[in-house]
Motif scaffolding. Structure first.
Motif, PDB file in Angstrom:
ATOM      1  N   ILE A 117     -10.929  22.078 -10.534  1.00  0.00           N
ATOM      2  CA  ILE A 117     -11.680  22.400 -11.755  1.00  0.00           C
ATOM      3  C   ILE A 117     -11.827  23.907 -11.931  1.00  0.00           C
ATOM      4  CG2 ILE A 117     -13.921  22.211 -12.893  1.00  0.00           C
ATOM      5  CD1 ILE A 117     -14.193  19.425 -11.759  1.00  0.00           C
ATOM      6  N   THR A 118     -12.223  24.620 -10.872  1.00  0.00           N
ATOM      7  CA  THR A 118     -12.406  26.073 -10.998  1.00  0.00           C
ATOM      8  C   THR A 118     -11.090  26.774 -11.299  1.00  0.00           C
ATOM      9  OG1 THR A 118     -12.245  26.307  -8.575  1.00  0.00           O
ATOM     10  CG2 THR A 118     -14.442  26.142  -9.508  1.00  0.00           C
ATOM     11  N   SER A 120      -8.454  25.516 -12.783  1.00  0.00           N
ATOM     12  CA  SER A 120      -7.993  25.187 -14.135  1.00  0.00           C
ATOM     13  C   SER A 120      -8.762  25.977 -15.181  1.00  0.00           C
ATOM     14  CB  SER A 120      -8.149  23.680 -14.381  1.00  0.00           C
ATOM     15  OG  SER A 120      -7.350  22.948 -13.478  1.00  0.00           O
ATOM     16  N   ILE A 121     -10.073  26.111 -15.005  1.00  0.00           N
ATOM     17  CA  ILE A 121     -10.869  26.924 -15.935  1.00  0.00           C
ATOM     18  C   ILE A 121     -10.402  28.380 -15.882  1.00  0.00           C
ATOM     19  CG2 ILE A 121     -13.185  27.807 -16.436  1.00  0.00           C
ATOM     20  CD1 ILE A 121     -14.294  25.174 -15.375  1.00  0.00           C
ATOM     21  N   VAL A 154      -8.310  19.615 -15.502  1.00  0.00           N
ATOM     22  CA  VAL A 154      -9.778  19.694 -15.408  1.00  0.00           C
ATOM     23  C   VAL A 154     -10.397  18.333 -15.708  1.00  0.00           C
ATOM     24  CG1 VAL A 154     -11.857  20.685 -16.414  1.00  0.00           C
ATOM     25  CG2 VAL A 154      -9.907  22.140 -15.976  1.00  0.00           C
ATOM     26  N   CYS A 155      -9.917  17.693 -16.755  1.00  0.00           N
ATOM     27  CA  CYS A 155     -10.458  16.383 -17.135  1.00  0.00           C
ATOM     28  C   CYS A 155     -10.209  15.353 -16.048  1.00  0.00           C
ATOM     29  CB  CYS A 155      -9.825  15.929 -18.455  1.00  0.00           C
ATOM     30  SG  CYS A 155     -10.126  17.045 -19.849  1.00  0.00           S
ATOM     31  N   SER A 158     -12.659  15.984 -13.082  1.00  0.00           N
ATOM     32  CA  SER A 158     -14.007  15.459 -13.312  1.00  0.00           C
ATOM     33  C   SER A 158     -14.034  13.944 -13.146  1.00  0.00           C
ATOM     34  CB  SER A 158     -14.479  15.841 -14.719  1.00  0.00           C
ATOM     35  OG  SER A 158     -14.542  17.244 -14.868  1.00  0.00           O
ATOM     36  N   THR A 244     -19.865  23.947 -10.222  1.00  0.00           N
ATOM     37  CA  THR A 244     -18.408  24.112 -10.262  1.00  0.00           C
ATOM     38  C   THR A 244     -17.962  24.800 -11.549  1.00  0.00           C
ATOM     39  OG1 THR A 244     -18.131  22.113  -8.916  1.00  0.00           O
ATOM     40  CG2 THR A 244     -16.209  22.893 -10.138  1.00  0.00           C
ATOM     41  N   PHE A 245     -18.503  24.375 -12.686  1.00  0.00           N
ATOM     42  CA  PHE A 245     -18.101  24.984 -13.960  1.00  0.00           C
ATOM     43  C   PHE A 245     -18.604  26.429 -14.066  1.00  0.00           C
ATOM     44  CE2 PHE A 245     -17.073  20.672 -15.171  1.00  0.00           C
ATOM     45  CZ  PHE A 245     -16.005  20.835 -16.041  1.00  0.00           C
ATOM     46  N   GLY A 248     -16.112  28.420 -12.107  1.00  0.00           N
ATOM     47  CA  GLY A 248     -14.876  28.577 -12.871  1.00  0.00           C
ATOM     48  C   GLY A 248     -14.995  29.648 -13.937  1.00  0.00           C
TER      49      GLY A 248
END
Length: 406
Positions: A117-118, A120-121, A154-155, A158, A244-245, A248
């Protein structure tokens, strides 16, 4: 100073950086799962992370002749280049905040999903910014489809976390309600696990003669909860994803800030002052990273977050269990970031974000060392495979977009 000029050399730097940046999070996760306070671990990591930048500056930054166009690292320290130095320091602060946040996110979300996730952001935001800052030297028709693949990853990440959390909850259904509420365990079924958690363990060598619970079982999850420093049972999954977000978002800013520091796209340097070299910028970048990490982690010793126990400077200094692994993690991260910037200066920082493939390495360590996703549901495995497949496609496309800085 030594300058990477060829596309092949840049890709070699990226691949080596990828292996380093994908391994150091596993070392910090290992220590947290063995009960070492994250404040202690991060302080150790920060010291050697700065040491790596100093080594790079005084080696690669001093190789060759010193010229007006390509001054050495030491000569640049006395030049009037503070506007760009400030950009480098802002990038270091962003990276330090991101790394600090992920240290707590690993406990809640798991090493694999956190890194996906991080990363990808970072690519979705940071790579887009770098593309325009690099004067579009990367191939947009290749670059942006790769960015889109990262967004899809990312999707999937999650969804994997949500599915795996449901699997773990189902595994614990047979145990006492105390565990479901996140409180202490009182049943005979886990009495041995509780006893095990109270025994000292050598964190440095990981020696333990007890028969361990099998990866992925309820007993394994309970044993892990008892030993680890950050307790996660009974906590909302939203906490882990929120951390996490946030991480990111921080990661997405450090590379564009470094890009501005080395290439001065906004023309803030005075006439005749040469651009910061990668090595000088990386030195200031790491200095600010070190400073913010020391300030925050020393404060966390006395005012901890997430219900961690209080500590002190004296307790930190005397805590040598696992210190070697933390030092190694700092060196790997430091050299990994340095190699990423060296490759980015040659092939474009947007393409250098291909090192965000590090979750592929982290997932390998997560499954091998920590038993992540063992005995999970079929749905979780399908989502995990989809996430990693999309990630591989995204990284391949991103690296294919590499350009060449003149």
């Amino acid at each position: 100073m030594y300058v990477v000029e060829s596309k092949g050399g840049a890709i070699a730097c990226m691949l080596l950086s990828l292996s380093f940046l994908g391994t150091w999070p596993a070392l910090l996760t290992l220590l947290e799962r063995r009960g070492r306070l994250p404040q202690h671990t991060y302080l150790d990591y920060t010291i050697t992370n700065l040491l790596a930048a100093v080594i790079i500056a005084f080696t690669f930054g001093e190789i060759g002749k010193n010229t007006i166009e390509k001054p050495s690292f030491i000569n640049q320290l006395s030049q009037d280049n503070w506007p760009c130095v400030l950009f480098a320091m802002v990038g270091g602060i962003a990276l330090s905040l991101g790394n600090l946040a992920t240290q707590y996110a690993w406990a809640f979300v798991g090493l694999s999903v956190t890194e996906v996730i991080t990363s990808s952001i970072t690519v979705v935001i940071g790579t887009t910014l770098n593309y325009f800052l690099d004067d579009k030297i990367n191939k947009a028709e290749i670059l942006f489809p790769g960015v889109g693949c990262f967004l899809i990853a990312v999707c999937f990440g999650s969804a994997v976390h949500s599915s795996n959390a449901a699997d773990n909850k189902a595994k614990l259904m047979g145990f006492s309600n105390d565990y479901k509420d996140g409180s202490a365990v009182k049943g005979e079924a886990v009495s041995k696990e509780t006893t095990y958690a109270n025994k000292a363990e050598d964190l440095e060598n990981g020696t333990d003669t007890r028969e361990k619970a099998k990866f992925g079982t309820a007993h394994f999850l309970i044993e892990l909860e008892n030993k680890r420093a950050i307790k996660v049972f009974g906590k909302s999954t939203f906490i882990g994803l929120a951390i996490t977000f946030f991480a990111g978002g921080c990661f997405s800013l450090f590379s564009p800030a470094f890009n501005l520091a080395t290439n001065d796209q906004w023309h803030i340097l005075k006439d005749g002052v040469p651009h910061l070299s990668v090595y000088t910028a990386f030195f200031y970048f790491s200095m600010s990273c070190f400073a913010i990490a020391i300030i925050l982690n020393v404060s966390f010793l006395y005012y901890p977050v997430l219900n961690l126990p209080k500590s002190s400077i004296k307790a930190y200094i005397s805590d040598w269990n696992g210190r070697g692994w933390a030092f190694l993690a700092g060196l790997l991260c430091g050299f990994g970031n340095g190699l990423q910037f060296m490759g980015g200066q040659a092939a474009g920082y947007a393409a250098a974000d291909a090192v965000q493939a590090l979750p592929l390495v982290s997932t390998f360590w997560g499954v091998l060392l920590f038993g992540e996703y063992r005995r999970s549901s079929r749905r979780t495995y399908i989502l995990l495979l989809s996430m990693l497949s999309m990630f591989i496609v995204a990284v391949s496309v991103l690296m294919a977009s590499s350009g060449h800085r003149k």
